[in-house]
Write a protein that holds these residues in place. Sequence first.
Motif, PDB file in Angstrom:
ATOM      1  N   CYS A  19       0.796  -1.235   0.000  1.00  0.00           N
ATOM      2  CA  CYS A  19       0.000   0.000   0.000  1.00  0.00           C
ATOM      3  C   CYS A  19       0.826   1.281   0.000  1.00  0.00           C
ATOM      4  O   CYS A  19       0.272   2.359  -0.173  1.00  0.00           O
ATOM      5  N   ASP A  58     -10.420  -5.452   4.691  1.00  0.00           N
ATOM      6  CA  ASP A  58     -11.189  -4.295   4.238  1.00  0.00           C
ATOM      7  C   ASP A  58     -10.922  -4.115   2.749  1.00  0.00           C
ATOM      8  O   ASP A  58      -9.842  -3.681   2.356  1.00  0.00           O
ATOM      9  N   PRO A  59     -11.895  -4.460   1.889  1.00  0.00           N
ATOM     10  CA  PRO A  59     -11.672  -4.404   0.442  1.00  0.00           C
ATOM     11  C   PRO A  59     -11.158  -3.053  -0.056  1.00  0.00           C
ATOM     12  O   PRO A  59     -10.326  -2.990  -0.948  1.00  0.00           O
ATOM     13  N   ASN A  60     -11.631  -1.950   0.533  1.00  0.00           N
ATOM     14  CA  ASN A  60     -11.205  -0.638   0.066  1.00  0.00           C
ATOM     15  C   ASN A  60      -9.726  -0.376   0.321  1.00  0.00           C
ATOM     16  O   ASN A  60      -9.082   0.328  -0.453  1.00  0.00           O
ATOM     17  N   HIS A  61      -9.172  -0.937   1.380  1.00  0.00           N
ATOM     18  CA  HIS A  61      -7.743  -0.779   1.649  1.00  0.00           C
ATOM     19  C   HIS A  61      -6.920  -1.363   0.500  1.00  0.00           C
ATOM     20  O   HIS A  61      -5.862  -0.853   0.159  1.00  0.00           O
ATOM     21  N   TRP A  62      -7.429  -2.416  -0.106  1.00  0.00           N
ATOM     22  CA  TRP A  62      -6.668  -3.156  -1.116  1.00  0.00           C
ATOM     23  C   TRP A  62      -6.804  -2.605  -2.531  1.00  0.00           C
ATOM     24  O   TRP A  62      -6.288  -3.172  -3.479  1.00  0.00           O
ATOM     25  N   ARG A  63      -7.418  -1.467  -2.692  1.00  0.00           N
ATOM     26  CA  ARG A  63      -7.446  -0.831  -4.015  1.00  0.00           C
ATOM     27  C   ARG A  63      -6.025  -0.485  -4.466  1.00  0.00           C
ATOM     28  O   ARG A  63      -5.772  -0.301  -5.652  1.00  0.00           O
ATOM     29  N   CYS A  64      -5.098  -0.445  -3.517  1.00  0.00           N
ATOM     30  CA  CYS A  64      -3.684  -0.201  -3.811  1.00  0.00           C
ATOM     31  C   CYS A  64      -3.096  -1.299  -4.704  1.00  0.00           C
ATOM     32  O   CYS A  64      -2.049  -1.103  -5.338  1.00  0.00           O
ATOM     33  N   SER A  66      -3.934  -2.227  -7.498  1.00  0.00           N
ATOM     34  CA  SER A  66      -3.875  -1.840  -8.911  1.00  0.00           C
ATOM     35  C   SER A  66      -2.480  -1.333  -9.284  1.00  0.00           C
ATOM     36  O   SER A  66      -2.099  -1.380 -10.448  1.00  0.00           O
ATOM     37  N   ASP A  90     -15.972  -8.930  -4.932  1.00  0.00           N
ATOM     38  CA  ASP A  90     -16.332  -7.507  -4.929  1.00  0.00           C
ATOM     39  C   ASP A  90     -16.395  -6.922  -6.338  1.00  0.00           C
ATOM     40  O   ASP A  90     -16.794  -5.783  -6.512  1.00  0.00           O
ATOM     41  N   TRP A  92     -14.343  -5.471  -8.698  1.00  0.00           N
ATOM     42  CA  TRP A  92     -13.153  -4.793  -9.211  1.00  0.00           C
ATOM     43  C   TRP A  92     -11.894  -5.648  -9.133  1.00  0.00           C
ATOM     44  O   TRP A  92     -11.057  -5.574 -10.043  1.00  0.00           O
TER      45      TRP A  92
END
Length: 193
Positions: A19, A58-64, A66, A90, A92
């Motif tokens: 991240c 937490d799925p949003n934490h893992w947007r990194c 990309s 999820d 994405w």
Amino acid sequence: MSVIDQKLSERSGSKCEMCGSDEDLRIHLTKEEAISLDNSVLVCKTCKDQIENVTTTDPNHWRCLSDSMWNENKPVQVVAWRMLNRLRSDGWPQDLLDMMYLDEETLVWAGATGEGEDEDGKIVHKDGNGNILKEGDSVVLIKDLDVKGANFTAKRGAAVHNIKLVWDNAEQIEGRVEGQHIVILTQYVKKTK
């Protein structure tokens, strides 16, 4: 600071390789081997906790992912692939997985934890009472077992700590009984709390 810590810090620029955080960095091993630069990732506490505990993810934490999925270091690619697979429901993450490329050897390594398998195909180890066993659990034998090749009987009630799961056979675990490393059928053990 150990040599591995120093090399991981240099490789990552003293940032979490997942991240990008620069706080509370730790080493995460991607396979059960002696720690080395080739099987380790430098991650922050938040990433490490979520990698190691599915319930805190937490799925949003893992947007990194990309960004980190394109990292040239194979251990980082392995963790990115595993987390994307864990989160693929999820939506994405599936798009990122479709773009991601791992060579065959790295894909086998990444899939070794079963993270990429559908629940139907995943090997699940259960004790004699149907409780799910995990790597490192402690169990108790529920039957006297003759140990072939070792000339002793593992007695009912014997505790086996820090078990290892036989990755390709849901009916077998490995552990130490009376100082001997043995394979035990899961139907003859009971998980202890």
